[in-house]
Write a protein that holds these residues in place. Structure first.
Motif, mmCIF file in Angstrom:
data_model
loop_
_atom_site.group_PDB
_atom_site.id
_atom_site.type_symbol
_atom_site.label_atom_id
_atom_site.label_comp_id
_atom_site.label_asym_id
_atom_site.label_seq_id
_atom_site.Cartn_x
_atom_site.Cartn_y
_atom_site.Cartn_z
ATOM 1 N N GLU A 68 -4.298 4.744 2.753
ATOM 2 C CA GLU A 68 -5.494 4.566 2.960
ATOM 3 C C GLU A 68 -6.038 3.136 3.563
ATOM 4 O O GLU A 68 -5.339 2.126 3.039
ATOM 5 N N GLY A 69 -7.193 3.067 4.086
ATOM 6 C CA GLY A 69 -7.419 1.939 4.566
ATOM 7 C C GLY A 69 -7.399 1.794 6.004
ATOM 8 O O GLY A 69 -6.757 2.349 6.608
ATOM 9 N N THR A 122 -5.356 3.667 13.317
ATOM 10 C CA THR A 122 -6.389 4.211 12.140
ATOM 11 C C THR A 122 -6.914 5.391 12.400
ATOM 12 O O THR A 122 -7.776 5.664 13.616
ATOM 13 N N GLY A 152 0.837 -1.432 0.068
ATOM 14 C CA GLY A 152 -0.004 -0.104 0.259
ATOM 15 C C GLY A 152 0.756 1.283 0.071
ATOM 16 O O GLY A 152 1.681 1.449 1.015
ATOM 17 N N GLN A 183 -12.362 8.917 4.419
ATOM 18 C CA GLN A 183 -11.375 8.157 4.005
ATOM 19 C C GLN A 183 -10.731 7.501 5.386
ATOM 20 O O GLN A 183 -9.858 8.419 5.745
ATOM 21 N N TYR A 188 -7.307 6.296 7.144
ATOM 22 C CA TYR A 188 -5.854 6.130 6.888
ATOM 23 C C TYR A 188 -5.269 5.547 8.303
ATOM 24 O O TYR A 188 -5.680 5.735 9.390
ATOM 25 N N THR A 189 -4.324 4.439 7.873
ATOM 26 C CA THR A 189 -3.858 3.831 9.003
ATOM 27 C C THR A 189 -2.470 4.281 8.898
ATOM 28 O O THR A 189 -1.566 4.058 7.936
#
Length: 524
Positions: free
Chosen positions: A436-437, A401, A284, A356, A358-359
């Motif tokens: 992201e994620g 996150t 990622g 969105q 974010y981690t």
């Protein structure tokens, strides 16, 4: 008689059918072919080709040639029909002797259409696009039928084809398709016997079933002559893998340093290095820059550096050793000073998207037991999530996150040494990313190291290439794994993979098979 006709004696004959390009349907028989050969090679872009001799006049226009093998057991009458391939046909020349005309037709697999086509203008596959779906769209745009295994791999950055060709911008549509497939962990495109294009995941040979065993004995179908090749003089023992995008550049390294390895740096007394370069990061993509090799600086995204945050100590770039992640030689050291308050690092001017997740992931070393605080994002009107944990001494991986409330510029990638830490204690931040994620993926350097190790065990290994000739069996195909037990000619391999296969369209349809076995690893 054996239940398997391919282990018994069988008669062979061949049929040739004309296939309409517009409809894909067979329209009739072709009677003028007298024999020939078919070749498949997993290391060639177009995968397969053929050559057929003919008598008389041959005009295929734009239609295809489909080749069938008919096998019949002369005792029981049992029969089998196998399609051997579907090809485009070229007849560049013929020879006339009196009233007899003869020639040799050159046949090409369906991937030839992709190899000969290119984009008329820059063709962009956007960031976030499914790589296999994008490859399928390109192939179907050339009129090909595609059978693709499912994939959820998406591109982290936009890819552009149809501009000046380099190693990363292929000069035809087949190159673009194969590059997209490679990014998704697929092998290069191939075709089945009916001309359909196949997109299949790459499997390490240890994961491939043994489709065929070539062995001596009652059912032996292998001729008693073979060639066995192995060239190991310049065997690579160090691999570098470079991944580069606009926001991040990382290098992965794998080295064979084992005294037990015949081709290691220790055994040979020399380093033989090979380098590979890719343009899409293997994990990622981070929205912060420079997190794989962090540097202290003014802390903007454009500078790819990190600034200090808080007044409870100092930050500086230092060299590090002993990091469990190979290839890590520098970090930002955050040292607790004598004053009150915490001290940490961050990067500014990061554009984030509202809603969105974010981690943030951090890999760091603590000199002693201390408390640290991680905070993925921050701006004056949106502090986001934060967490304080006790770590150390030693290396630790942390993640958290947070979801921004606005589509604005934020500061991101915060990691702090807490105010409670003893004076002189420190943490070394060796890896930091914000992606992201809600899942913390591998650090790019880790993934690059894994890719390098895979290449060291395969493409850069010592290659043994036995070449055998066997009577036809449809279970043997290029890429598949097989075993060989031929002690009378000095070759016994528990697992090898078929790299190339040539079929001779004559009695028994003998298969000349080139196998490949990597001596450092199991892959092929």
């Amino acid at each position: 008689m054996s239940d398997d006709i391919w282990l018994a004696s069988f008669r062979t004959s061949y049929r040739y059918a004309r296939v309409s390009r517009p409809t894909g349907l067979e329209t009739g028989a072709i009677e003028c072919f007298t024999g020939g050969s078919i070749s498949r090679n997993q290391d060639t872009d177009t995968y397969e080709s053929a050559s057929l001799d003919y008598v008389g006049r041959l005009d295929m226009g734009n239609d295809f040639v489909r080749i069938y093998l008919d096998a019949e057991d002369p005792i029981s009458g049992a029969s089998r029909t196998v399609c051997l391939g579907t090809f485009e046909c070229s007849t560049p020349s013929r020879t006339v002797s009196g009233e007899v005309a003869t020639g040799t037709a050159t046949l090409y697999g369906r991937l030839h259409d992709l190899a000969k086509d290119d984009f008329d203008e820059p063709y962009t596959v956007p960031a976030g696009a499914n790589a296999v779906s994008a490859a399928k769209a390109i192939a179907e745009g050339c009129g090909l039928e595609v059978v693709a295994e499912p994939s959820d791999y998406t591109l982290s950055t936009a890819w552009v084809f149809g501009i000046a060709a380099t190693a990363d911008t292929p000069d035809n549509k087949l190159g673009a398709v194969n590059r997209l497939l490679s990014a998704a962990g697929f092998r290069s495109a191939s075709t089945d016997a009916y001309g359909r294009v196949l997109f299949r995941r790459y499997l390490e040979p240890a994961a491939r079933p043994i489709d065929r065993t070539f062995s001596e004995g009652e059912d032996c179908r292998v001729l008693p002559d073979l060639t066995d090749e192995q060239d190991d003089f310049d065997a690579v023992n160090v691999v570098h893998v470079d991944f580069a995008t606009q926001g991040e550049s990382v290098r992965g390294t794998a080295s064979d340093d084992s005294p037990q390895s015949e081709w290691s740096t220790v055994s040979t007394g020399r380093r033989i290095v090979k380098r590979y370069q890719y343009s899409d990061l293997p994990s990622g993509e981070s929205v912060i820059a420079g997190g794989s090799y962090p540097l202290a600086g003014d802390g903007t995204h454009d500078s790819a550096t990190f600034r200090s945050s808080g007044g409870g100590g100092t930050i500086e770039t230092v060299g590090v050793s002993g990091c469990p992640i190979g290839g890590i030689s520098q970090a930002i050291r955050i040292t607790k000073g004598s004053g009150s308050g915490e001290i940490g690092i961050a990067q500014d001017k990061i554009s984030l998207k509202k809603g969105q997740p974010y981690t943030e992931s951090v890999y760091l070393y603590a000199s002693q037991r201390v408390q640290v605080r991680i905070q993925p994002i921050w701006r004056e009107d949106d502090g986001g999530e934060t967490a304080t944990v006790a770590i150390g001494p030693g290396w630790t991986r942390l993640s958290l996150t947070a979801t921004p409330a606005k589509s604005e510029e934020y500061s991101a990638g915060y990691i702090y040494l807490a105010a409670s830490a003893p004076t002189g204690s420190y943490i070394d931040v060796a890896q930091v990313k914000v992606e992201e994620g809600v899942v913390a993926t591998q650090f790019a350097v880790e993934a690059a190291n894994e890719k390098a190790a895979s290449l060291l065990a395969t493409e850069c290994s010592v290659i043994r290439r036995p070449i055998i000739t066997a009577i036809f069996n449809p279970s043997a195909d290029v890429y598949s794994a097989c075993a060989i037990r031929l002690p009378s000619v000095g070759i016994e391999l528990a697992r090898a993979c078929i790299r190339k296969m040539d079929l001779e369209l004559s009695m028994g349809c003998p298969m000349r098979i080139e196998l490949r076995m990597y001596m450092r690893g199991d892959a092929s």
